[in-house]
Scaffold this active site. Structure first.
Site, PDB file in Angstrom:
ATOM      1  N   ASN A  12     -27.251  80.600  36.628  1.00  0.00           N
ATOM      2  CA  ASN A  12     -26.256  80.061  36.010  1.00  0.00           C
ATOM      3  C   ASN A  12     -25.339  81.225  36.141  1.00  0.00           C
ATOM      4  OD1 ASN A  12     -24.323  79.189  34.363  1.00  0.00           O
ATOM      5  ND2 ASN A  12     -25.662  79.035  32.595  1.00  0.00           N
ATOM      6  N   LYS A  14     -22.030  81.228  35.032  1.00  0.00           N
ATOM      7  CA  LYS A  14     -21.148  81.087  34.065  1.00  0.00           C
ATOM      8  C   LYS A  14     -19.666  81.504  34.681  1.00  0.00           C
ATOM      9  CE  LYS A  14     -24.737  82.546  30.972  1.00  0.00           C
ATOM     10  NZ  LYS A  14     -25.373  83.199  29.769  1.00  0.00           N
ATOM     11  N   HIS A 102     -25.647  73.836  27.418  1.00  0.00           N
ATOM     12  CA  HIS A 102     -25.738  75.049  27.337  1.00  0.00           C
ATOM     13  C   HIS A 102     -25.193  75.330  25.719  1.00  0.00           C
ATOM     14  CE1 HIS A 102     -25.496  79.408  28.107  1.00  0.00           C
ATOM     15  NE2 HIS A 102     -26.408  79.284  28.925  1.00  0.00           N
ATOM     16  N   GLU A 104     -23.443  78.122  25.122  1.00  0.00           N
ATOM     17  CA  GLU A 104     -22.329  78.635  25.184  1.00  0.00           C
ATOM     18  C   GLU A 104     -21.263  77.305  24.847  1.00  0.00           C
ATOM     19  OE1 GLU A 104     -22.458  81.010  28.637  1.00  0.00           O
ATOM     20  OE2 GLU A 104     -24.011  82.168  27.342  1.00  0.00           O
ATOM     21  N   GLU A 174     -33.726  78.060  25.669  1.00  0.00           N
ATOM     22  CA  GLU A 174     -32.930  79.257  25.674  1.00  0.00           C
ATOM     23  C   GLU A 174     -32.596  79.615  24.390  1.00  0.00           C
ATOM     24  OE1 GLU A 174     -30.592  79.915  29.773  1.00  0.00           O
ATOM     25  OE2 GLU A 174     -29.447  78.766  28.461  1.00  0.00           O
ATOM     26  N   GLY A 180     -28.159  86.957  27.236  1.00  0.00           N
ATOM     27  CA  GLY A 180     -26.901  88.245  27.418  1.00  0.00           C
ATOM     28  C   GLY A 180     -27.083  89.471  26.371  1.00  0.00           C
ATOM     29  N   SER A 220     -32.140  86.586  29.203  1.00  0.00           N
ATOM     30  CA  SER A 220     -32.307  87.947  29.609  1.00  0.00           C
ATOM     31  C   SER A 220     -33.569  87.837  30.512  1.00  0.00           C
ATOM     32  CB  SER A 220     -32.480  89.129  28.500  1.00  0.00           C
ATOM     33  OG  SER A 220     -31.406  88.917  27.651  1.00  0.00           O
TER      34      SER A 220
HETATM   35  P1  13P Z   1     -28.815  85.841  30.502  1.00  0.00           P
HETATM   36  O1  13P Z   1     -29.975  85.654  31.762  1.00  0.00           O
HETATM   37  O2  13P Z   1     -27.496  86.564  31.068  1.00  0.00           O
HETATM   38  O3  13P Z   1     -29.547  86.327  29.389  1.00  0.00           O
HETATM   39  O4  13P Z   1     -28.170  84.142  30.360  1.00  0.00           O
HETATM   40  C1  13P Z   1     -29.250  83.459  30.105  1.00  0.00           C
HETATM   41  C2  13P Z   1     -28.448  82.007  30.159  1.00  0.00           C
HETATM   42  O5  13P Z   1     -27.451  81.539  29.289  1.00  0.00           O
HETATM   43  C3  13P Z   1     -28.691  81.183  31.408  1.00  0.00           C
HETATM   44  O6  13P Z   1     -28.107  79.831  31.393  1.00  0.00           O
END
Ligand code: 13P
Length: 260
Positions: A12, A14, A102, A104, A174, A180, A220
């Site tokens: 992903n 983003k 997601h 976010e 997640e 992140g 992560s």
């Molecule tokens: P990270 O791997 O950067 O922690 O992000 C995870 C994520 O949100 C994947 O959709």
């Protein structure tokens, strides 16, 4: 289902990589991955909307067996929804997987469980596979309500989705506190929540759906922890953010079986 579910490792991206960078990234990724990797693992990349057409062209022209994915969509087919993109538009670009819900999008853009459910159903209706994300906030983990939160997200997100459709879906666990942040759920915690998710699916959709649905872990994921996470019995893949932007890191995650 006695056979082990084939892992799906998804990148992903983003809001990262313009379309030139995206083309370079998938090309470099394709130099690192081998036929054995694709036999062992399904791989998808989820670039921003502006890159989908460019990435699709590279994947198809170079015959790269990486699936094209999107990060988001609307649930309507068309209409007055400025800024939105519909499932049929994505399907026309040969998008195979679409992320729905997601954290976010839930936290920053106020997506509710009901919106996530509408998107899941619209993605399926357009012939694509949803990757439905669920996960708890840090406070919920600390006050002992994480399982409850995740279970209710799973139930609400799968409302009115048939057992057969659920069987082909992907659910990504997640934990929000691990995204992140460099903090990863322990393999034991990630396994425990994945088993809970599978149990919720079994109760609401039956054993066949529970046995077939693929559950990814996200938060992560790195080359150094992918093997241990993927070794858990209820974890069938990874949804990778930061580490998927770099083709060397992402290919090493796809090749997790060499590190276990
Ligand atoms: P990270 O791997 O950067 O922690 O992000 C995870 C994520 O949100 C994947 O959709």
């Amino acid at each position: 289902m006695s056979e082990r579910r084939k892992p799906l490792i998804s990148g992903n991206w983003k809001m990262n990589h313009n379309h030139f960078e995206a083309i370079q990234t998938v090309q470099k990724l394709s130099y690192q991955l081998t036929r054995d990797d694709y036999d062992a693992v399904d791989v998808s990349v989820h670039p921003p909307f502006t890159n989908l057409r460019s990435v699709q062209t590279v994947l198809e022209a170079d015959d790269i067996p990486v699936a094209l994915g999107a990060q988001h969509c609307h649930w309507e087919d068309k209409g007055a929804f400025t800024g939105e993109v519909s499932p049929p538009m994505l399907a026309k670009l040969n998008v195979r997987y679409v992320i729905a819900g997601h954290s976010e999008r839930r936290d920053l853009f106020d997506e509710t469980d009901e919106m996530v459910n509408r998107k899941v159903r619209a993605i399926l209706a357009a012939g694509m596979t949803p990757i439905m994300c669920v996960g708890e906030h840090l406070e919920e983990r600390e006050d002992g309500t994480a399982e409850q939160r995740v279970s209710s997200q799973v139930e609400a997100g799968l409302a009115d989705v048939s057992p057969e459709q659920v069987a082909g879906m992907v659910i990504a666990y997640e934990p929000i506190w691990a995204i992140g942040t460099g903090r990863t759920a322990t393999p034991e915690d990630a396994q425990a929540m994945s088993a809970t998710i599978r149990e919720v699916v079994r109760r609401s959709k039956g054993a066949d759906s529970a046995g077939s649905v693929r559950i990814q872990y996200g938060g992560s994921v790195k080359p150094t922890n992918a093997g241990e996470l993927m070794g858990q019995p209820d974890i069938d893949g990874a949804l990778v953010g930061g580490a998927s932007l770099d083709p060397d890191n992402f290919s090493r995650i796809v090749q997790f079986r060499h590190t276990t």
